[in-house]
Write a protein that holds these residues in place. Sequence first.
Motif, PDB file in Angstrom:
ATOM      1  N   UNK A 206     -44.983 -30.122-107.472  1.00  0.00           N
ATOM      2  CA  UNK A 206     -46.106 -29.253-107.816  1.00  0.00           C
ATOM      3  C   UNK A 206     -46.990 -28.978-106.607  1.00  0.00           C
ATOM      4  N   UNK A 207     -47.573 -27.819-106.592  1.00  0.00           N
ATOM      5  CA  UNK A 207     -48.431 -27.385-105.495  1.00  0.00           C
ATOM      6  C   UNK A 207     -49.688 -28.247-105.425  1.00  0.00           C
ATOM      7  N   UNK A 208     -50.036 -28.733-104.236  1.00  0.00           N
ATOM      8  CA  UNK A 208     -51.267 -29.487-104.036  1.00  0.00           C
ATOM      9  C   UNK A 208     -52.217 -28.668-103.167  1.00  0.00           C
ATOM     10  N   UNK A 209     -53.495 -29.057-103.181  1.00  0.00           N
ATOM     11  CA  UNK A 209     -54.470 -28.344-102.358  1.00  0.00           C
ATOM     12  C   UNK A 209     -54.197 -28.550-100.874  1.00  0.00           C
ATOM     13  N   UNK A 210     -54.017 -29.825-100.485  1.00  0.00           N
ATOM     14  CA  UNK A 210     -53.884 -30.156 -99.066  1.00  0.00           C
ATOM     15  C   UNK A 210     -52.760 -31.164 -98.872  1.00  0.00           C
ATOM     16  N   UNK A 211     -51.898 -30.913 -97.908  1.00  0.00           N
ATOM     17  CA  UNK A 211     -50.917 -31.892 -97.460  1.00  0.00           C
ATOM     18  C   UNK A 211     -51.331 -32.368 -96.077  1.00  0.00           C
TER      19      UNK A 211
END
Length: 677
Positions: A206-211
């Motif tokens: 799933x897409x996260x805000x920050x990696x």
Amino acid sequence: MRVSPTSVTHPPGPPARAADSATAPAVSATRAAPPTGADAPAAPGAEGAAASAADTGICSAPPAPTPAGAAGPGRHSADAKGAAPPEGRRPAQAPQASASPEVGSVGGGAAAERPVPGVGSVPGAVARASAEAPQASASAGAAERPVPGVRPVSGTAPGVSAEAPQASAAGRLGRPAVGARAVGAAPGGRRSVAQAPDAFAPQASPLVDVAVVGAGPAGLAAAVTAAERGVSVLLLDAGERPGGQYWRHVADADVHGRFAGWWRRLRALEAAGRIDYRPGQQVWLVTREDDDRLRLEATPVHDGVQPPPGPFEARSLVLCPGGADRQLPVPGWTLPGVVAAGGAQALLKGHRTVAGRRVLVAGTGPFLLPVATGLARAGARVVGVWEANSPLRWARHARAVLPVPGKLAEAAGYAAALARHRVPYRPRTAVAEILGTDRVRAVRRAVVGRDGVPRAVPGEVEVDLVALGWGFTPALELPLQLGVATRVDVDGSLVVAVDDGQRTDVPGVLVAGEATGVGGAALSLAEGRLAGLVLAGAGQDEPGVRRLRATVRAHRAFAVAMHRAHPVPAGWHRWLTDDTLLCRCEEVPHAAVRAAHAELGATDARTVKMLTRVGMGWCQGRVCGFATACLTAALDGRPPGEGDLRATAARPLAVPVPLAELARVQEPAEDPDGQAS
């Protein structure tokens, strides 16, 4: 994004990068590839790496507009408890997140209470994954699908074993990667390794805000700062414990000092589901998708680490890759018993192993001091610290030292330790030749003149270990994959160009730590915190942002002074003989590079690489790249430029990758209209 397995002829062999620090590296005495992290000392004679913009010479860089690891190279050896045995191996247990009573609540409770799709309530434990956690299943149905050979555990979602490598009380759910191993119960109560079915194709997390890539001082600070402000964070690190090379430690019981606070904050945020921390994962490719999402492909550092379920995706990215020991070839540097200074320190800090009994520490820069004092405290007989420059050079930069008084105190501490252990300190002295047959026996020294030219001195010094350090080279594989702008720093290194908020010229991509210029752990921490605030939406005029920018400026000015006080000697190539190996992986001698220039017209590092194979071996130029760029430029009568350094720093894959993983990289699906989805 298409990756062709047939185009990969020599997989790079990077060291496990220890994330950012002024003293980054670690290199074992037997393998070939430099590493990173370290105890960055800090003041005149206490921190750093080197190359002067003022001194014109083989490695001189253009002056900065404003103050704004080989010797025995090898990959970082894995921590003993992390290595998997060849037979009947089992995945290493992932660090468990526990909410310590001394931590308390973390910046508001809303995020900690956010439900996780497909995950039931977990009595007595905090759900570890947030709604955006990278290994949470994209659908509730996937979470309920049992994995053959894995026994469900009461209180957790079906299909997750309490013994699964990265399962916590909350469980990291999702479809297993193709070929991933699952740990199940075997007769007699022993664990057995069961092959997960290949029916499930790898799924994007799933897409996260920050990696955040890298969990050294910069990456740890960026991840914790952003998460405490409510941002969902994925933290990927090749190390099996947070802290990078600078805060390298054997076990969590060794956590102390300033690192202890960051460590507790990370564990609390991880337990609350605000940070998805993935240790033991090396990011080998970063791409930007058509919808501006950033896609990260990762591979486990060894078989004991569970593979990720698929690529990770994030809206924004903070790269904190650290750096590696910078090495200069010298006759005899390929003998066993010659190591990078950072490698000697990594063995000591990470494994409590002294690499030799009679040791010489040589090169330039303040990093030599903690290496020498650490070895002396551990019982080695340090016969000397040979510094190629003079500490008096710091006198020209007193104004840059005064704003960071902690550096002076640190330098004084190292000086006192050297005196206590009776370690002689020889300025303007370098190793001219290393002697021995099957291993190091002795060294010959040279006196470095004010012009940077070494002059041999008669006599030999008996040693069984030589630790060489000439500063650090930033690890730029991942930033260069995204096409960020770069510049040549004061020490002659290629670094990423960033603004006063750590932003690159690629939207959504920030860089912090040694990749923006080697400057020490304190600078890396400040840059990481600043990047975290920027990604969390902090305003330009917030007091915290202004203070951090002032801290970054002060420590960056100190770093400039450090590089100018400890440049690589302009005439270092004078000690090379025709048969001195420049590239140890491909066994390319100094004479071959000179012949390529004189007879074949090779006037740049890229052409020299193509004609001689220098930098095409296991380390992919991490050990020999800087020296090759400097030597080629010197033969052409000029200082090395950005093109020379980029030719030895850019790599299509950041770390070695199994062909099976390359085969699983998928093209974006296309809709009926032919548009990528």
